[in-house]
Design an enzyme around this catalytic site. Sequence first.
Site, PDB file in Angstrom:
ATOM      1  CG  ASN A 212      -0.248  -0.013   2.517  1.00 18.22           C
ATOM      2  OD1 ASN A 212       0.425   0.953   2.859  1.00 18.22           O
ATOM      3  ND2 ASN A 212      -0.353  -1.111   3.250  1.00 18.22           N
ATOM      4  CG  ASP A 281      -7.450  -5.310   6.457  1.00 14.47           C
ATOM      5  OD1 ASP A 281      -6.963  -5.245   7.609  1.00 14.47           O
ATOM      6  OD2 ASP A 281      -8.108  -4.389   5.947  1.00 14.47           O
ATOM      7  CE  LYS A 291       9.143 -12.187 -13.279  1.00 15.62           C
ATOM      8  NZ  LYS A 291       9.865 -11.812 -14.483  1.00 15.62           N
ATOM      9  CG  PHE A 326      -3.853   6.318  12.676  1.00 19.77           C
ATOM     10  CD1 PHE A 326      -3.051   6.096  13.781  1.00 19.77           C
ATOM     11  CD2 PHE A 326      -3.813   7.560  12.050  1.00 19.77           C
ATOM     12  CE1 PHE A 326      -2.222   7.092  14.273  1.00 19.77           C
ATOM     13  CE2 PHE A 326      -2.990   8.574  12.527  1.00 19.77           C
ATOM     14  CZ  PHE A 326      -2.190   8.340  13.635  1.00 19.77           C
ATOM     15  CE  LYS A 340     -11.616   0.088   9.868  1.00 25.31           C
ATOM     16  NZ  LYS A 340     -10.887   0.760   8.815  1.00 25.31           N
ATOM     17  CE  LYS A 344      -9.135  -2.525  13.606  1.00 24.81           C
ATOM     18  NZ  LYS A 344      -8.025  -3.120  12.865  1.00 24.81           N
TER      19      LYS A 344
HETATM   20  O1  PMT Z   1       2.338   6.511   6.442  1.00 26.59           O
HETATM   21  P1  PMT Z   1       1.749   7.798   5.881  1.00 26.59           P
HETATM   22  O2  PMT Z   1       2.050   7.970   4.425  1.00 26.59           O
HETATM   23  O3  PMT Z   1       2.130   8.986   6.705  1.00 26.59           O
HETATM   24  O4  PMT Z   1       0.172   7.705   5.971  1.00 26.59           O
HETATM   25  C1  PMT Z   1      -0.451   7.652   7.217  1.00 26.59           C
HETATM   26  C2  PMT Z   1      -1.634   6.646   7.236  1.00 26.59           C
HETATM   27  C3  PMT Z   1      -2.719   7.161   6.333  1.00 26.59           C
HETATM   28  C4  PMT Z   1      -1.150   5.273   6.785  1.00 26.59           C
HETATM   29  C5  PMT Z   1      -2.097   6.531   8.725  1.00 26.59           C
HETATM   30  O5  PMT Z   1      -2.476   7.759   9.136  1.00 26.59           O
HETATM   31  C6  PMT Z   1      -3.246   5.571   8.885  1.00 26.59           C
HETATM   32  O6  PMT Z   1      -4.390   5.895   8.723  1.00 26.59           O
HETATM   33  N1  PMT Z   1      -2.896   4.311   9.260  1.00 26.59           N
HETATM   34  C7  PMT Z   1      -3.853   3.210   9.378  1.00 26.59           C
HETATM   35  C8  PMT Z   1      -4.187   2.700   8.016  1.00 26.59           C
HETATM   36  C9  PMT Z   1      -5.040   1.468   8.107  1.00 26.59           C
HETATM   37  O7  PMT Z   1      -4.583   0.398   7.847  1.00 26.59           O
HETATM   38  O8  PMT Z   1      -6.242   1.671   8.553  1.00 26.59           O
HETATM   39  P2  PMT Z   1      -7.304   0.482   8.837  1.00 26.59           P
HETATM   40  O9  PMT Z   1      -8.568   1.201   8.987  1.00 26.59           O
HETATM   41  O10 PMT Z   1      -7.194  -0.569   7.826  1.00 26.59           O
HETATM   42  O11 PMT Z   1      -6.840  -0.128  10.222  1.00 26.59           O
HETATM   43  C10 PMT Z   1      -7.361   0.332  11.472  1.00 26.59           C
HETATM   44  C11 PMT Z   1      -6.303   0.206  12.542  1.00 26.59           C
HETATM   45  O12 PMT Z   1      -6.020  -1.161  12.790  1.00 26.59           O
HETATM   46  C12 PMT Z   1      -4.977   0.866  12.206  1.00 26.59           C
HETATM   47  O13 PMT Z   1      -4.482   1.454  13.378  1.00 26.59           O
HETATM   48  C13 PMT Z   1      -4.113  -0.283  11.749  1.00 26.59           C
HETATM   49  O14 PMT Z   1      -2.733  -0.066  12.056  1.00 26.59           O
HETATM   50  C14 PMT Z   1      -4.661  -1.435  12.581  1.00 26.59           C
HETATM   51  N2  PMT Z   1      -4.592  -2.743  11.922  1.00 26.59           N
HETATM   52  C15 PMT Z   1      -5.135  -2.954  10.697  1.00 26.59           C
HETATM   53  C16 PMT Z   1      -5.100  -4.211  10.137  1.00 26.59           C
HETATM   54  C17 PMT Z   1      -4.469  -5.256  10.851  1.00 26.59           C
HETATM   55  N3  PMT Z   1      -4.390  -6.466  10.329  1.00 26.59           N
HETATM   56  N4  PMT Z   1      -3.955  -5.026  12.052  1.00 26.59           N
HETATM   57  C18 PMT Z   1      -4.014  -3.798  12.611  1.00 26.59           C
HETATM   58  O15 PMT Z   1      -3.536  -3.601  13.731  1.00 26.59           O
END
Ligand code: PMT
Length: 404
Positions: A212, A281, A291, A326, A340, A344
């Site tokens: 990503n 995810d 490959k 986030f 979320k 979580k």
């Molecule tokens: O890195 P930059 O370019 O500065 O950009 C910042 C950002 C946009 C990446 C950051 O601000 C951000 O939003 N990060 C979370 C992105 C994300 O994966 O969001 P999500 O809604 O899919 O996940 C929700 C939360 O669960 C996040 O805190 C993520 O770290 C966490 N997560 C997600 C999936 C997973 N398998 N395990 C997790 O812990």
Amino acid sequence: MKTSISNKEVVLGVTGSIAAYKACDLASRLVELGVNVLPVLTRAAQEFVGAVSFEAITGRRAITGMFEPLQNTDVEHIAVAQRAHLFLVAPATANIIARAAHGVADDWLSTTLLATRAPILFAPAMNTAMYTHPATQANIELLRARGCHFVGPGVGRLACRTVGPGRMSEPAEILDAALPLLSGRTDLAGKRVLITSGATHEPIDPVRFLGNRSSGKMGRALALEALGRGAHVTVVYGPSSVDYPLNAELVEVETARQMADAVVECSRNADVIIGAAAVADYRPEQASQDKRKKTGSPLTLALTENPDILATVSRERRPGQVIVGFAAETRDVMENAKSKIAAKNLDLIVANLVGGDDAGFGMDALRAAIVDKRGNSADIGHIDKDALAERIMDQVVGLLRGSL
Ligand code: PMT
């Protein structure tokens, strides 16, 4: 607005000790944190290390003498003394400690030390007999009583081939002492902050992956802010385009599963866990050993779900541990963020709208709102990631104190 340490001015006084070479590393780490460093070398320091090294590292003209040509034109010692946010003397010899203690102002460094009202931090470096001498100890006590700060010295093998106290602390340790003095904030002192940052790469075959656009800028800003407030910071980071602060403990990973293992391990003694990483995810169910070849037909990849890192650590949460996530969303930001935070079991979630062209992945700003587990939200709007880091850390401090 920047983090509490960026663009602050540090006068780095370097005095005549073999440890002067370590001051180059120190200067470099400070510059990397966004701090403006003015190097000041005493005459003796220049016998050990050249001014040119410091000029190359800091991008500033080093001060090498009171009466050198040009050194009293654009850089005037009283003005520097007033402008500086911190005087850091590293290495600090018995001589500079004695002169500072007794108000002797006979060169550029000692004169500005007398003229400044900024915090002063000494990192002593000297022979053990000199350090333990009652005169040096009395001078240190005098300076401490006047509010000066000391870091070290450590115990170790000294240049004079003896072992004992007198070895200058390592640059990382000096920075740990310096950054809270520089920011003027110590509200995370003694706290361990664990931050995830960057992307994850999920291998498809030896040369391709699912990834990503996360750059790691948000995670880096959070790490700098926490360091500036005195925290011990660990960053578990996936592929990123930024450099993380060397003063943090850095754990590099590639995949979501590696990130999960590292975070679970580091979370055991963390007071605060912040998930800024964009974690995949899903991963390809089976990464090919070779490959993949083009077949001329559509390719279907079977994906399997990755562990949810924040949900995992929040299930094992210690009492008092604060967990922040986030939520990067392209629509229904608040609704998704609220579901979320509940799913979580987080204390806070930073909801951010991604997909626009002025904020989000890879950019310097986010469009954000901070939501707590009671559903209260503060809509912050378009904000620089550094400034957002400061806002998040303010909320974290409130949660740690139990005042939010
Ligand atoms: O890195 P930059 O370019 O500065 O950009 C910042 C950002 C946009 C990446 C950051 O601000 C951000 O939003 N990060 C979370 C992105 C994300 O994966 O969001 P999500 O809604 O899919 O996940 C929700 C939360 O669960 C996040 O805190 C993520 O770290 C966490 N997560 C997600 C999936 C997973 N398998 N395990 C997790 O812990």
